[in-house]
Write a protein that holds these residues in place. Structure first.
Motif, PDB file in Angstrom:
ATOM      1  N   ALA A  28       0.853  -1.187   0.000  1.00 35.75           N
ATOM      2  CA  ALA A  28       0.000   0.000   0.000  1.00 35.75           C
ATOM      3  C   ALA A  28       0.886   1.233   0.000  1.00 35.75           C
ATOM      4  N   THR A  29       0.638   2.142  -0.946  1.00 37.83           N
ATOM      5  CA  THR A  29       1.489   3.328  -1.019  1.00 37.83           C
ATOM      6  C   THR A  29       0.694   4.555  -1.442  1.00 37.83           C
ATOM      7  N   VAL A  30       1.331   5.700  -1.336  1.00 35.37           N
ATOM      8  CA  VAL A  30       0.714   6.977  -1.654  1.00 35.37           C
ATOM      9  C   VAL A  30       0.994   7.341  -3.111  1.00 35.37           C
ATOM     10  N   ASN A  31       0.128   8.137  -3.706  1.00 35.16           N
ATOM     11  CA  ASN A  31       0.256   8.447  -5.136  1.00 35.16           C
ATOM     12  C   ASN A  31       1.175   9.634  -5.403  1.00 35.16           C
ATOM     13  N   ASN A  32       2.291   9.694  -4.696  1.00 35.11           N
ATOM     14  CA  ASN A  32       3.296  10.727  -4.948  1.00 35.11           C
ATOM     15  C   ASN A  32       4.272  10.265  -6.032  1.00 35.11           C
ATOM     16  N   GLY A  33       4.934  11.230  -6.652  1.00 34.74           N
ATOM     17  CA  GLY A  33       5.760  10.945  -7.812  1.00 34.74           C
ATOM     18  C   GLY A  33       6.838   9.906  -7.599  1.00 34.74           C
ATOM     19  N   ASP A  34       7.531   9.946  -6.460  1.00 35.96           N
ATOM     20  CA  ASP A  34       8.614   8.991  -6.222  1.00 35.96           C
ATOM     21  C   ASP A  34       8.086   7.569  -6.091  1.00 35.96           C
ATOM     22  N   LYS A  48      15.154 -10.092  -9.625  1.00 32.51           N
ATOM     23  CA  LYS A  48      16.232 -10.472  -8.700  1.00 32.51           C
ATOM     24  C   LYS A  48      15.772 -11.460  -7.643  1.00 32.51           C
ATOM     25  N   THR A  49      14.493 -11.407  -7.300  1.00 32.04           N
ATOM     26  CA  THR A  49      14.015 -12.201  -6.168  1.00 32.04           C
ATOM     27  C   THR A  49      12.951 -13.235  -6.529  1.00 32.04           C
ATOM     28  N   GLY A  50      12.289 -13.068  -7.678  1.00 29.91           N
ATOM     29  CA  GLY A  50      11.175 -13.938  -8.030  1.00 29.91           C
ATOM     30  C   GLY A  50       9.894 -13.597  -7.293  1.00 29.91           C
ATOM     31  N   ILE A  51       9.918 -12.506  -6.540  1.00 29.75           N
ATOM     32  CA  ILE A  51       8.747 -12.089  -5.760  1.00 29.75           C
ATOM     33  C   ILE A  51       7.957 -11.055  -6.552  1.00 29.75           C
ATOM     34  N   ASN A  52       6.677 -11.292  -6.720  1.00 27.98           N
ATOM     35  CA  ASN A  52       5.806 -10.348  -7.416  1.00 27.98           C
ATOM     36  C   ASN A  52       5.231  -9.323  -6.440  1.00 27.98           C
ATOM     37  N   VAL A  53       4.882  -8.161  -6.975  1.00 27.29           N
ATOM     38  CA  VAL A  53       4.346  -7.087  -6.146  1.00 27.29           C
ATOM     39  C   VAL A  53       2.993  -6.647  -6.680  1.00 27.29           C
ATOM     40  N   GLU A  54       2.005  -6.661  -5.806  1.00 29.36           N
ATOM     41  CA  GLU A  54       0.689  -6.112  -6.127  1.00 29.36           C
ATOM     42  C   GLU A  54       0.574  -4.754  -5.445  1.00 29.36           C
ATOM     43  N   TRP A  55       0.359  -3.713  -6.238  1.00 29.36           N
ATOM     44  CA  TRP A  55       0.341  -2.349  -5.717  1.00 29.36           C
ATOM     45  C   TRP A  55      -1.080  -1.876  -5.431  1.00 29.36           C
ATOM     46  N   VAL A  56      -1.241  -1.204  -4.311  1.00 29.48           N
ATOM     47  CA  VAL A  56      -2.475  -0.480  -3.998  1.00 29.48           C
ATOM     48  C   VAL A  56      -2.057   0.971  -3.784  1.00 29.48           C
ATOM     49  N   THR A  57      -2.343   1.814  -4.768  1.00 29.32           N
ATOM     50  CA  THR A  57      -1.871   3.199  -4.749  1.00 29.32           C
ATOM     51  C   THR A  57      -3.043   4.131  -4.477  1.00 29.32           C
ATOM     52  N   LEU A  58      -2.912   4.934  -3.415  1.00 25.75           N
ATOM     53  CA  LEU A  58      -4.039   5.725  -2.933  1.00 25.75           C
ATOM     54  C   LEU A  58      -3.646   7.178  -2.683  1.00 25.75           C
ATOM     55  N   GLU A  59      -4.620   8.050  -2.753  1.00 26.51           N
ATOM     56  CA  GLU A  59      -4.430   9.448  -2.357  1.00 26.51           C
ATOM     57  C   GLU A  59      -4.098   9.491  -0.870  1.00 26.51           C
ATOM     58  N   GLU A  60      -3.326  10.491  -0.460  1.00 27.34           N
ATOM     59  CA  GLU A  60      -2.725  10.524   0.873  1.00 27.34           C
ATOM     60  C   GLU A  60      -3.730  10.308   2.006  1.00 27.34           C
ATOM     61  N   ASN A  61      -4.816  11.052   2.016  1.00 28.83           N
ATOM     62  CA  ASN A  61      -5.786  10.918   3.102  1.00 28.83           C
ATOM     63  C   ASN A  61      -6.422   9.529   3.119  1.00 28.83           C
ATOM     64  N   VAL A  62      -6.703   8.987   1.938  1.00 26.95           N
ATOM     65  CA  VAL A  62      -7.316   7.656   1.841  1.00 26.95           C
ATOM     66  C   VAL A  62      -6.333   6.584   2.294  1.00 26.95           C
ATOM     67  N   LEU A  63      -5.075   6.724   1.891  1.00 24.66           N
ATOM     68  CA  LEU A  63      -4.048   5.770   2.321  1.00 24.66           C
ATOM     69  C   LEU A  63      -3.985   5.701   3.839  1.00 24.66           C
ATOM     70  N   ARG A  64      -3.926   6.860   4.479  1.00 25.24           N
ATOM     71  CA  ARG A  64      -3.809   6.887   5.940  1.00 25.24           C
ATOM     72  C   ARG A  64      -5.002   6.188   6.593  1.00 25.24           C
ATOM     73  N   GLY A 184      -7.266  17.366   6.269  1.00 30.72           N
ATOM     74  CA  GLY A 184      -6.488  16.157   6.526  1.00 30.72           C
ATOM     75  C   GLY A 184      -5.326  16.512   7.434  1.00 30.72           C
ATOM     76  N   TRP A 185      -5.079  15.705   8.443  1.00 32.04           N
ATOM     77  CA  TRP A 185      -4.033  16.068   9.402  1.00 32.04           C
ATOM     78  C   TRP A 185      -2.648  16.132   8.755  1.00 32.04           C
ATOM     79  N   GLY A 186      -2.432  15.305   7.715  1.00 29.95           N
ATOM     80  CA  GLY A 186      -1.136  15.310   7.041  1.00 29.95           C
ATOM     81  C   GLY A 186      -1.117  16.157   5.795  1.00 29.95           C
ATOM     82  N   GLU A 187      -2.225  16.752   5.432  1.00 28.75           N
ATOM     83  CA  GLU A 187      -2.299  17.641   4.263  1.00 28.75           C
ATOM     84  C   GLU A 187      -2.279  19.085   4.752  1.00 28.75           C
ATOM     85  N   GLY A 188      -3.446  19.753   4.711  1.00 27.40           N
ATOM     86  CA  GLY A 188      -3.485  21.128   5.195  1.00 27.40           C
ATOM     87  C   GLY A 188      -3.155  21.246   6.664  1.00 27.40           C
ATOM     88  N   GLY A 189      -3.465  20.189   7.432  1.00 25.58           N
ATOM     89  CA  GLY A 189      -3.160  20.214   8.857  1.00 25.58           C
ATOM     90  C   GLY A 189      -1.682  20.312   9.154  1.00 25.58           C
TER      91      GLY A 189
END
Length: 435
Positions: A28-34, A48-64, A184-189
């Motif tokens: 689970a990650t945030v939809n920021n550029g990096d 390198k590892t044979g491990i697959n990754v399933e991504w859940v990418t969310l807007e910051e407030n929703v992720l939190r 949002g506490w981590g946005e405008g807050g």
């Protein structure tokens, strides 16, 4: 023909076996550029590892909201969480996160001390930083010069106001200042907290009494609302990090005060129309510089409910390693590697040459003070743009909604802060901090 058929069957069997035996982790990650860039490089990890990754990418407030719900209910929905400097000490202290243990090659000691400290509990690392940040001013040096103004390296909010006014009045379609207003506490807050800090405020006094209706908070929020209503973009109360980044890169902002991590985006010719016109300054002060620039790290952690700890650890090792920085550099150039995590990056002369913001970023991170003495008046909590207590997330989200309403002109600043004070007092009494 029979041999060919047998070979084909064998190949299909091998492919099926490989697919069946391969492990998949959910991140689970945030939809920021990096983070978006990291997803594009996932094949390097899988190969390198044979491990697959399933991504859940969310807007910051929703992720939190999602990861907080998952961790507190022990839902086990994710194997890797993208969380920050606020959550890690609290969740790690409750044993909700797995301690991270890397090989010596990872070089934990290379992590910037300020960033590593915020992700540790009793000396144990519970999250690894993907990128670290403070806050600073990104501004259009051409527009400042055109307005006949000069941007100091450490401006006051009063000087920022004057420059924003001059830019707005002298350039049609360009707004003097783009600042976060999204609830949002981590946005405008987060942003308004640094303004309040600079005006001498704090979230709670030493007896845990909320300070939302204090003269300092009133002065800070009144100033902020005045600045954005007069010299900010329309709809500022809905703008967060990504919205302001888009405005700045389109050439619509004279200055933007936000996370230092944005510097690589606003100076990237592939993303920014004004990439060659940008300069930087430290976050503004007012009556004090204490707490005027925040400290944060978007980091990767493994929730206690994950059943794939080994695979998740390998992923975090890959995504936060020195080798990952080199991978990004080989694809995008050194200026675009995730900043603010490793001491060695700031000793890399190629990076320093290609990233004009590197020294400013490092200084901002190193001068941010999350300690009890990090505001003009002493405070009982750790954190710059947040208070490191479990109740803060809910309180600050509600307070930010009140401030956003004042910014939108729906209620007065005084009404917003009185409402915020009542909300904070109710929650702090409920939690037993005050009577």
């Amino acid at each position: 023909m029979k041999n060919l058929k047998n070979l084909t069957v064998a190949l299909f069997a091998l492919l099926f076996a490989t697919t069946a035996n391969s492990e998949t982790i959910k991140v689970a990650t945030v939809n920021n550029g990096d983070m978006i860039r990291m997803q594009g490089l996932t094949n390097d990890f899988t190969s390198k590892t044979g491990i697959n990754v399933e991504w859940v990418t969310l807007e910051e407030n929703v992720l939190r909201q999602k990861v907080t719900t998952d961790i507190t209910t022990k839902g086990g929905q994710f194997d890797v969480l993208t969380i920050g400097t606020y959550e890690v000490p609290i969740w790690g202290g409750k044993n909700w996160l797995n301690e991270l243990k890397f090989s010596a090659a990872y070089d934990v000691d290379d992590l910037l001390p300020a960033i590593r400290s915020g992700l540790s509990v009793d000396g144990k690392l519970y999250a690894a930083p993907f990128y670290g940040e403070s806050s600073m001013i990104m501004y259009r040096k051409d527009l400042v010069a055109k307005a006949g103004m000069t941007m100091p390296q450490q401006p006051t909010w009063g000087e920022v106001y004057d420059i924003a006014k001059a830019i707005t009045e002298g350039n049609d379609g360009v707004y003097g200042a783009c600042l976060r207003g999204k609830p949002g506490w981590g946005e405008g807050g987060a942003f308004i907290t640094t303004v309040a800090n600079a005006f001498g405020g704090r979230w709670f006094d030493e007896n845990w009494q909320p300070q939302m209706n204090s003269p300092e908070w009133n002065a800070a929020v009144s100033f902020y609302v005045d600045l954005l209503q007069n010299y900010g973009p329309p709809g500022a109360s809905s703008n967060g990090f990504n919205e302001n980044l888009a405005l700045f890169n389109e050439g619509k902002c004279g200055m933007w005060i936000d996370a230092t991590v944005a510097a690589s985006f606003v100076t990237n010719p592939k993303q920014s129309k004004v990439h060659d016109k940008v300069d930087f300054a430290q976050a503004p002060c007012a009556v004090t510089c204490k707490g005027s620039n925040w400290l944060w790290a978007w980091s990767l952690a493994i929730p206690g409910g994950s059943k794939k700890v080994d695979a998740a650890t390998k992923f975090i090792d890959w995504a936060t390693s020195k080798e990952y920085l080199e991978l990004v550099a080989s694809k995008e150039g050194w200026a675009n590697v995730p900043p603010g995590t490793r001491t060695s990056l700031y000793k890399n002369q190629t990076y320093l040459n290609e990233a004009p913001f590197a020294a400013m970023t490092l200084n901002a991170i190193n001068t941010a003070d999350p300690s009890f003495n990090g505001t003009l008046k002493k405070k009982p909590y750790m954190g710059v743009q947040f208070a490191a207590i479990p109740e803060f997330q809910g309180i600050a989200t509600s307070v930010s909604q009140q401030v956003s309403s004042a910014l939108a002109g729906k209620i007065s600043v005084e009404k917003a802060l009185n409402n915020a004070q009542k909300i904070a007092e109710k929650e702090m009494k409920k939690a037993g901090y005050i009577k």
